[in-house]
Write a protein that holds these residues in place. Sequence first.
Motif, mmCIF file in Angstrom:
data_model
loop_
_atom_site.group_PDB
_atom_site.id
_atom_site.type_symbol
_atom_site.label_atom_id
_atom_site.label_comp_id
_atom_site.label_asym_id
_atom_site.label_seq_id
_atom_site.Cartn_x
_atom_site.Cartn_y
_atom_site.Cartn_z
ATOM 1 N N GLY A 191 0.814 -1.210 0.000
ATOM 2 C CA GLY A 191 0.000 0.000 0.000
ATOM 3 C C GLY A 191 0.846 1.258 0.000
ATOM 4 O O GLY A 191 2.066 1.227 -0.144
ATOM 5 N N SER A 192 0.169 2.392 0.176
ATOM 6 C CA SER A 192 0.854 3.683 0.140
ATOM 7 C C SER A 192 1.595 3.998 1.434
ATOM 8 O O SER A 192 2.515 4.819 1.440
ATOM 9 N N ALA A 193 1.209 3.389 2.536
ATOM 10 C CA ALA A 193 1.839 3.664 3.826
ATOM 11 C C ALA A 193 3.108 2.837 4.020
ATOM 12 O O ALA A 193 3.247 1.754 3.459
ATOM 13 N N ARG A 194 4.006 3.362 4.828
ATOM 14 C CA ARG A 194 5.158 2.583 5.275
ATOM 15 C C ARG A 194 4.716 1.804 6.514
ATOM 16 O O ARG A 194 4.296 2.403 7.507
ATOM 17 N N VAL A 195 4.812 0.495 6.460
ATOM 18 C CA VAL A 195 4.338 -0.343 7.563
ATOM 19 C C VAL A 195 5.489 -1.202 8.060
ATOM 20 O O VAL A 195 6.198 -1.829 7.269
ATOM 21 N N SER A 196 5.673 -1.220 9.378
ATOM 22 C CA SER A 196 6.755 -2.006 9.966
ATOM 23 C C SER A 196 6.297 -2.617 11.276
ATOM 24 O O SER A 196 5.276 -2.215 11.849
ATOM 25 N N ALA A 197 7.041 -3.605 11.745
ATOM 26 C CA ALA A 197 6.772 -4.249 13.031
ATOM 27 C C ALA A 197 7.891 -3.894 13.997
ATOM 28 O O ALA A 197 9.048 -3.724 13.597
ATOM 29 N N LEU A 198 7.531 -3.785 15.273
ATOM 30 C CA LEU A 198 8.507 -3.404 16.289
ATOM 31 C C LEU A 198 8.216 -4.163 17.577
ATOM 32 O O LEU A 198 7.054 -4.296 17.961
ATOM 33 N N PRO A 199 9.240 -4.669 18.262
ATOM 34 C CA PRO A 199 9.007 -5.332 19.552
ATOM 35 C C PRO A 199 8.405 -4.352 20.556
ATOM 36 O O PRO A 199 8.708 -3.149 20.535
ATOM 37 N N LEU A 200 7.576 -4.853 21.438
ATOM 38 C CA LEU A 200 6.904 -3.997 22.412
ATOM 39 C C LEU A 200 7.873 -3.221 23.297
ATOM 40 O O LEU A 200 7.589 -2.101 23.706
ATOM 41 N N ASP A 201 9.030 -3.804 23.578
ATOM 42 C CA ASP A 201 9.967 -3.131 24.473
ATOM 43 C C ASP A 201 10.715 -1.980 23.802
ATOM 44 O O ASP A 201 11.532 -1.313 24.437
ATOM 45 N N GLN A 202 10.424 -1.730 22.526
ATOM 46 C CA GLN A 202 11.103 -0.643 21.817
ATOM 47 C C GLN A 202 10.183 0.524 21.462
ATOM 48 O O GLN A 202 10.653 1.564 20.987
ATOM 49 N N ILE A 203 8.897 0.399 21.711
ATOM 50 C CA ILE A 203 7.961 1.423 21.247
ATOM 51 C C ILE A 203 8.061 2.720 22.048
ATOM 52 O O ILE A 203 7.773 3.808 21.517
ATOM 53 N N ALA A 204 8.465 2.643 23.312
ATOM 54 C CA ALA A 204 8.503 3.836 24.157
ATOM 55 C C ALA A 204 9.525 4.858 23.674
ATOM 56 O O ALA A 204 9.434 6.045 24.018
ATOM 57 N N ALA A 205 10.495 4.433 22.884
ATOM 58 C CA ALA A 205 11.558 5.330 22.424
ATOM 59 C C ALA A 205 11.151 6.134 21.191
ATOM 60 O O ALA A 205 11.923 6.986 20.726
ATOM 61 N N ILE A 206 9.957 5.889 20.640
ATOM 62 C CA ILE A 206 9.526 6.539 19.408
ATOM 63 C C ILE A 206 8.329 7.451 19.679
ATOM 64 O O ILE A 206 7.463 7.137 20.498
ATOM 65 N N LYS A 207 8.298 8.584 18.994
ATOM 66 C CA LYS A 207 7.167 9.500 19.117
ATOM 67 C C LYS A 207 6.115 9.173 18.064
ATOM 68 O O LYS A 207 6.445 8.983 16.896
ATOM 69 N N PHE A 208 4.867 9.115 18.501
ATOM 70 C CA PHE A 208 3.755 8.791 17.609
ATOM 71 C C PHE A 208 2.704 9.886 17.654
ATOM 72 O O PHE A 208 2.505 10.531 18.683
ATOM 73 N N ASP A 209 2.016 10.083 16.527
ATOM 74 C CA ASP A 209 0.871 10.995 16.503
ATOM 75 C C ASP A 209 -0.340 10.356 17.157
ATOM 76 O O ASP A 209 -1.165 11.044 17.765
ATOM 77 N N GLY A 210 -0.474 9.041 16.973
ATOM 78 C CA GLY A 210 -1.628 8.348 17.514
ATOM 79 C C GLY A 210 -1.302 6.931 17.917
ATOM 80 O O GLY A 210 -0.332 6.334 17.423
ATOM 81 N N ILE A 211 -2.109 6.391 18.830
ATOM 82 C CA ILE A 211 -1.932 5.025 19.324
ATOM 83 C C ILE A 211 -3.285 4.327 19.282
ATOM 84 O O ILE A 211 -4.295 4.872 19.747
#
Length: 307
Positions: A191-211
Motif C-alpha cells: 500500500g501507500s503507507a510505510r508499515v513495519s513491526a517493532l518489539p513492544l519493548d522498543q515502542i517507548a523510544a519513538i514519538k507517535f501521533d496516535g496510538i
Amino acid sequence: MQLVQSIGSDIGKQRSTTLARSVLVGLIGGNIQQSRTPRMHEVEGARLGLRYSYQLVDVAVPRDTPLDIGQIVSAAALFGFAGLNVTYPYKQAIMPHLDVIDEGAARVGAVNTVVFSQGKTFGYNTDLWGFAQGFRLEMAQAPVNRVLQLGAGGAGSAVANALVECGVHELVIADLDTARARNLAERLTSGSARVSALPLDQIAAIKFDGIVNTTPMGMDKNPGMPIDPAMLNPSVWVADIVYFPLETALLASARARGCRTLSGAAMAVFQAVKAFELFTGIAADADAMRATFNAFETTKPWTETAD
C-alpha cells in the motif's frame, strides 16, 4: 437431518408471510449470548418497518451434535437467512465455505459478514469499514504521520487496513508475538503507507501521533493498559476497539492527560451499520443504532468476547 434440526432449534423462526418485509439474520460464534449486535439490528429493522429477526448460533452452548461451520452455512441458507455475522472462532475458518470473498475481506484475511444472495454466499469484513468510518467521522483532522497499533490479530488486521485507507503515512505494529506483527506488516507493504513491526519493548523510544489498541487488554475480564502511560501526552490521540468497558484504563489515562480519544463504540456501531445495509439493501441510521448501543450502558452489566 439431526444437525439441521439442532441449528433449527437455535435459529427458530422462519420468515413471516405478513405484508411487512421479513429479514432473518444471525450471529455465529462462541460465548455470544450477551452480544449487543442483535439488539442494534432488530431495533433498526423495526424502525424501518421490517420484521427483522436476529438469531444466535452459539457454539459454546452444549448440544448433542457439534456444529461444523460448513454445515452451519448450508443450514442457514436452507432456513432462508439473508445473512450471518461471524465472530470468534470462525472469521477465518468460514472463508473456504463461501463462494465469493470481498476484496477488503481478502486483504484482512477474515470474514465477519456473510450475505446469501442468488444462490451464492458472499463474504465481507465490516470491521474494516466500521473502524475507518468511525475514525473519519470522529477523529477528523487528527495527525496521521506516524501511528502505533498495538495488536496484530484478526481485529488488528482489519484496523491496520483501515488505518492505511485513512491515510496513515507510517504505521508501526507491535504485538506480544513479534512474528505475527511482522507478518501483518509484510501483508500491508504494497500500500501507500510505510508499515513495519517493532518489539513492544522498543515502542517507548519513538514519538507517535496516535496510538490504537486492538488487543483484549483493557476488557473487563482482562484489565490493565497495553502501554506505559508515560507515552501519553496532549499531542497524541488514542483509539481503543474494546467497548466493555467503554472507558478502558487506556482511554481514561489518555483523557486525563488531555489526549483526543476514540472509544470502541465507533467500530462496534459502524460495523453493524454496514452489515445491516449488506443484509437488507437499506441504509441504516448510524445515530439510531448508536443510541441503541448506548442504551446498554444504562440497563444491565454484561460480558463481551474478544473477536
